[in-house]
Design an enzyme around this catalytic site. Structure first.
Site, short mmCIF file in Angstrom:
data_model
loop_
_atom_site.label_atom_id
_atom_site.label_comp_id
_atom_site.label_asym_id
_atom_site.label_seq_id
_atom_site.Cartn_x
_atom_site.Cartn_y
_atom_site.Cartn_z
N CYS A 124 -5.45 0.41 6.02
CA CYS A 124 -5.45 1.69 6.13
C CYS A 124 -6.24 3.04 5.35
O CYS A 124 -6.32 4.56 5.66
CB CYS A 124 -4.10 3.01 5.64
SG CYS A 124 -4.03 2.97 4.16
N CYS A 172 -7.93 -4.30 -10.53
CA CYS A 172 -8.03 -3.41 -10.88
C CYS A 172 -7.09 -2.06 -10.54
O CYS A 172 -7.92 -1.76 -9.94
CB CYS A 172 -8.65 -2.98 -12.38
SG CYS A 172 -8.69 -2.15 -13.44
N CYS A 187 -7.14 -0.57 1.06
CA CYS A 187 -6.47 -1.40 2.07
C CYS A 187 -7.24 -1.42 3.16
O CYS A 187 -7.62 -0.65 3.66
CB CYS A 187 -5.07 -0.51 1.50
SG CYS A 187 -4.13 -1.25 3.39
N CYS A 191 0.80 3.14 4.28
CA CYS A 191 0.88 2.72 4.88
C CYS A 191 1.85 1.00 4.93
O CYS A 191 2.26 0.26 5.74
CB CYS A 191 -0.69 2.02 5.76
SG CYS A 191 -1.21 0.35 5.12
N CYS A 240 0.94 -1.17 -0.06
CA CYS A 240 0.00 0.18 0.06
C CYS A 240 1.06 0.97 0.32
O CYS A 240 2.24 1.42 0.63
CB CYS A 240 -0.62 -0.06 1.36
SG CYS A 240 -2.00 1.03 1.52
#
EC number: 1.8.4.12
Length: 134
Positions: free
Chosen positions: A100, A120, A97, A51, A48
């Site tokens: 976060c 995607c 995510c 984070c 991510c």
């Protein structure tokens, strides 16, 4: 989810550039075929952008022809969350995510085996940790 989901825009503006903020925190989309990882075949783990939580393995990345990095499954079942998205006159499933709340992209039921799914993902929402790097 972690306490990162409670951080305000000022916190994220300090950590992300303008385009990353637009995509990750305002649920934007990068133009197709323009993202850093669209054509990447480098081995590693995609984290991510916000984070650094591990999200996808390069072994599950494939060329969907869509213009965005596509994966057929997340690194583990709870790495990403799914939210019904009815914006822009469409019904889709947004992918975020789990740690976060960063907007990653969308998941569609038109991917390859073994899952039949196509995650995607915007390049601006992820960063590649190359194999062997820490």
């Amino acid at each position: 989810m972690s306490d990162l989901t409670k951080k305000d825009d000022e916190y994220w503006r300090d950590k992300l550039d303008a385009e990353q903020f637009r995509i990750c925190r305002e649920k934007g989309t990068e133009r197709p075929f323009t993202g850093e990882y669209c054509d990447s075949k480098e081995p590693g783990t995609y984290l991510c952008r916000c984070c650094a939580e591990p999200l996808f393995e390069s072994a599950t990345k494939y060329d969907s022809g869509s213009g965005w990095p596509s994966f057929f499954q997340p690194i583990k079942g709870d790495a990403v969350g799914e939210i019904k998205d009815t914006s822009h006159g469409m019904v889709r499933v947004e992918v975020v995510c789990h740690n976060c709340g960063c907007h990653l992209g969308h998941v569609f039921p038109d991917g390859p085996k073994p899952t039949g799914l196509r995650y995607c993902i915007n390049s601006a929402s992820i960063q590649l940790q190359k194999e062997g790097a820490e």
